[in-house]
Motif scaffolding. Structure first.
Motif: not given
Length: 256
Positions: A9-19
């Protein structure tokens, strides 16, 4: 498993945005290389990435970055300490709200940057001109969202405060202001967007300050990769401000 879910939940949005960003840059790179996008209008993203190091080493971009960030910070502080009290005033004084709310909304659409010659006369070719135009451009959303947040406080909250014999100031401090904080922070974010756009725009126009003059210089040299690299640093300024603002909001609203 719960620990893994929290990390997701913490890193999922950041990883999706960066990807998503990386995928978009790769797509643009391919479109330019096959000729669907003119490389004389937009350089290859790979060239922009390579230009970042050159811009940092040769153009003093870190100092320019700090100058623009400082001007944007000054404009952000000014629009907050002026805009939020003005929104509170309009909430408290009904006559003032009815007389000026439409004008404030119309002012939000005005191209404030065009009055920079007047500010040059008043403040000279200095950082004050840039800060004042940025703050003035960002005031309307702060005022309007502060007013909107205060007027949207459920009446039952106010009634509960009255049942505890709270005075006007106590009701404002303990009930209305905390309830309006989400809307106020939205207004400050919008104000910072307007302020940063105008800060960089005025820097560009008067050739004074940080990243704005650098973009102007690189564009006049027709150094497209360097120009886009400098624009990337402007985006970085925006990201830094929004990250700081998010932390401040979490501090003021620990339960959010």
């Amino acid at each position: 498993m719960a620990h893994l879910a929290i990390r997701h939940d913490r890193w999922g949005p950041a990883v999706l945005g960066l990807g998503t960003l990386v995928a978009a840059l790769v797509a643009v790179e391919i479109l330019i290389r096959i000729g669907l996008i003119n490389r004389f209008v937009m350089p290859l993203p790979s060239e922009v990435l390579l230009a970042l190091e050159r811009v940092v080493a040769e153009e003093g971009v870190l100092h320019r970055f700090l100058v623009t960030a400082g001007e944007a910070l000054g404009a952000g502080v000014l629009l907050t300490v002026v805009g939020v009290p003005l929104g509170i005033l309009l909430d408290r004084v009904e006559l003032a709200r009815r007389a000026t709310e439409t004008w404030v909304a119309g002012f939000a659409a005005a191209p404030i940057v065009l009055v920079y010659p007047l500010f040059l006369v008043i403040f000279g070719r200095s950082a004050w001109t840039i800060v004042m135009i940025g703050a003035l451009a960002g005031l309307p959303p702060v005022i309007l969202k502060t007013l909107e947040g205060l007027r949207a406080v459920p009446p039952v909250f106010v009634d509960v405060g009255r049942s505890f014999n709270l005075g006007d100031w106590q009701q404002f401090r303990m009930i209305k202001l905390p309830a309006a904080l989400p809307s106020i922070f939205v207004g400050v974010r919008l104000g910072l967007i307007f302020a940063l756009i105008n800060v960089v725009g005025v820097e560009f126009l008067i050739n004074f300050g940080g990243l704005g003059p650098l973009i102007n210089e690189l564009a006049e040299r027709y150094d497209l990769p360097g120009t886009y690299a400098a624009i990337a640093f402007v985006v970085l300024v925006s990201i830094c401000f929004f990250a700081v603002l998010e932390r401040i909001e979490r501090w003021l609203r620990p339960g959010s």
